[in-house]
Write a protein that holds these residues in place. Structure first.
Motif, PDB file in Angstrom:
ATOM      1  N   MET A  15       0.825  -1.197   0.000  1.00 65.28           N
ATOM      2  CA  MET A  15       0.000   0.000   0.000  1.00 65.28           C
ATOM      3  C   MET A  15       0.866   1.256   0.000  1.00 65.28           C
ATOM      4  O   MET A  15       0.663   2.137  -0.803  1.00 65.28           O
ATOM      5  N   ILE A  16       1.804   1.345   0.928  1.00 66.78           N
ATOM      6  CA  ILE A  16       2.689   2.511   0.962  1.00 66.78           C
ATOM      7  C   ILE A  16       3.494   2.574  -0.330  1.00 66.78           C
ATOM      8  O   ILE A  16       3.625   3.637  -0.933  1.00 66.78           O
ATOM      9  N   GLU A  17       4.024   1.425  -0.749  1.00 65.55           N
ATOM     10  CA  GLU A  17       4.855   1.382  -1.956  1.00 65.55           C
ATOM     11  C   GLU A  17       4.079   1.775  -3.208  1.00 65.55           C
ATOM     12  O   GLU A  17       4.595   2.501  -4.049  1.00 65.55           O
ATOM     13  N   SER A  18       2.841   1.312  -3.323  1.00 65.55           N
ATOM     14  CA  SER A  18       2.104   1.509  -4.569  1.00 65.55           C
ATOM     15  C   SER A  18       1.321   2.814  -4.647  1.00 65.55           C
ATOM     16  O   SER A  18       1.158   3.371  -5.727  1.00 65.55           O
ATOM     17  N   LYS A  19       0.828   3.325  -3.532  1.00 70.27           N
ATOM     18  CA  LYS A  19      -0.028   4.515  -3.590  1.00 70.27           C
ATOM     19  C   LYS A  19       0.596   5.766  -2.990  1.00 70.27           C
ATOM     20  O   LYS A  19       0.419   6.856  -3.509  1.00 70.27           O
ATOM     21  N   ILE A  20       1.293   5.629  -1.875  1.00 68.44           N
ATOM     22  CA  ILE A  20       1.782   6.810  -1.152  1.00 68.44           C
ATOM     23  C   ILE A  20       3.162   7.235  -1.639  1.00 68.44           C
ATOM     24  O   ILE A  20       3.400   8.406  -1.918  1.00 68.44           O
ATOM     25  N   THR A  29       1.269  16.218   5.259  1.00 68.99           N
ATOM     26  CA  THR A  29       1.571  15.047   4.440  1.00 68.99           C
ATOM     27  C   THR A  29       1.145  13.787   5.183  1.00 68.99           C
ATOM     28  O   THR A  29       0.517  12.897   4.603  1.00 68.99           O
ATOM     29  N   LEU A  30       1.468  13.720   6.467  1.00 76.21           N
ATOM     30  CA  LEU A  30       1.086  12.551   7.264  1.00 76.21           C
ATOM     31  C   LEU A  30      -0.420  12.395   7.346  1.00 76.21           C
ATOM     32  O   LEU A  30      -0.952  11.304   7.187  1.00 76.21           O
ATOM     33  N   GLU A  31      -1.118  13.488   7.610  1.00 73.72           N
ATOM     34  CA  GLU A  31      -2.568  13.431   7.786  1.00 73.72           C
ATOM     35  C   GLU A  31      -3.311  13.250   6.472  1.00 73.72           C
ATOM     36  O   GLU A  31      -4.187  12.403   6.355  1.00 73.72           O
ATOM     37  N   ASP A  32      -2.974  14.056   5.478  1.00 74.01           N
ATOM     38  CA  ASP A  32      -3.750  14.110   4.243  1.00 74.01           C
ATOM     39  C   ASP A  32      -3.376  13.043   3.221  1.00 74.01           C
ATOM     40  O   ASP A  32      -4.210  12.629   2.419  1.00 74.01           O
ATOM     41  N   ILE A  33      -2.139  12.624   3.220  1.00 71.63           N
ATOM     42  CA  ILE A  33      -1.704  11.654   2.214  1.00 71.63           C
ATOM     43  C   ILE A  33      -1.502  10.273   2.832  1.00 71.63           C
ATOM     44  O   ILE A  33      -2.082   9.293   2.381  1.00 71.63           O
ATOM     45  N   GLY A  87      -4.629   7.724   2.950  1.00 69.46           N
ATOM     46  CA  GLY A  87      -4.333   6.666   1.979  1.00 69.46           C
ATOM     47  C   GLY A  87      -4.347   5.286   2.612  1.00 69.46           C
ATOM     48  O   GLY A  87      -4.899   4.340   2.055  1.00 69.46           O
ATOM     49  N   LEU A  88      -3.750   5.172   3.790  1.00 68.68           N
ATOM     50  CA  LEU A  88      -3.739   3.887   4.474  1.00 68.68           C
ATOM     51  C   LEU A  88      -5.132   3.480   4.933  1.00 68.68           C
ATOM     52  O   LEU A  88      -5.534   2.332   4.785  1.00 68.68           O
ATOM     53  N   GLN A  89      -5.875   4.427   5.487  1.00 71.45           N
ATOM     54  CA  GLN A  89      -7.206   4.109   6.003  1.00 71.45           C
ATOM     55  C   GLN A  89      -8.187   3.716   4.900  1.00 71.45           C
ATOM     56  O   GLN A  89      -9.130   2.982   5.162  1.00 71.45           O
ATOM     57  N   GLU A  90      -7.961   4.191   3.671  1.00 72.63           N
ATOM     58  CA  GLU A  90      -8.817   3.784   2.549  1.00 72.63           C
ATOM     59  C   GLU A  90      -8.718   2.284   2.306  1.00 72.63           C
ATOM     60  O   GLU A  90      -9.690   1.639   1.939  1.00 72.63           O
ATOM     61  N   GLU A  91      -7.524   1.734   2.504  1.00 74.99           N
ATOM     62  CA  GLU A  91      -7.284   0.311   2.251  1.00 74.99           C
ATOM     63  C   GLU A  91      -7.304  -0.522   3.530  1.00 74.99           C
ATOM     64  O   GLU A  91      -7.645  -1.702   3.498  1.00 74.99           O
ATOM     65  N   ILE A  92      -6.899   0.090   4.649  1.00 72.58           N
ATOM     66  CA  ILE A  92      -6.789  -0.636   5.915  1.00 72.58           C
ATOM     67  C   ILE A  92      -7.470   0.194   7.004  1.00 72.58           C
ATOM     68  O   ILE A  92      -6.830   0.994   7.694  1.00 72.58           O
TER      69      ILE A  92
END
Length: 85
Positions: free
Chosen positions: A1-6, A44-48, A52-57
């Motif tokens: 997830m971090i690797e592919s989206k963030i 960056t931590l909050e918005d990206i 991003g993580l919460q959308e998937e996890i």
């Protein structure tokens, strides 16, 4: 997830991210490159990252920034300071 989206979003702005630890819904990361020490790192931590993580996890509760100074940077600083003596 971090690797592919963030990560691609941060790399586009000359930054990067490294996953440090995940425990009990808390994700610890390091921001690297241009993102390291950036005044907008909180956003960056909050918005990206968090969104991003919460959308998937959805179990992710929080993202924490780890601000460790690398051993390599400390060694370089010691060399510079020792030359000035």
């Amino acid at each position: 997830m971090i690797e592919s989206k963030i990560k691609p979003k941060l790399i586009a702005h000359y930054g990067n991210i490294e996953l440090v630890k995940v425990e009990n819904g808390i994700v610890e990361v390091k921001l690297l490159g241009a993102c390291s020490g950036c005044p907008s790192a909180k956003f960056t931590l909050e918005d990206i990252v968090l969104v991003g993580l919460q959308e998937e996890i959805p179990e992710v509760k929080e993202v924490l920034l780890v601000n460790e100074v690398s051993g390599e940077l400390i060694d370089m600083a010691k060399k510079i300071l020792n030359k000035e003596k």
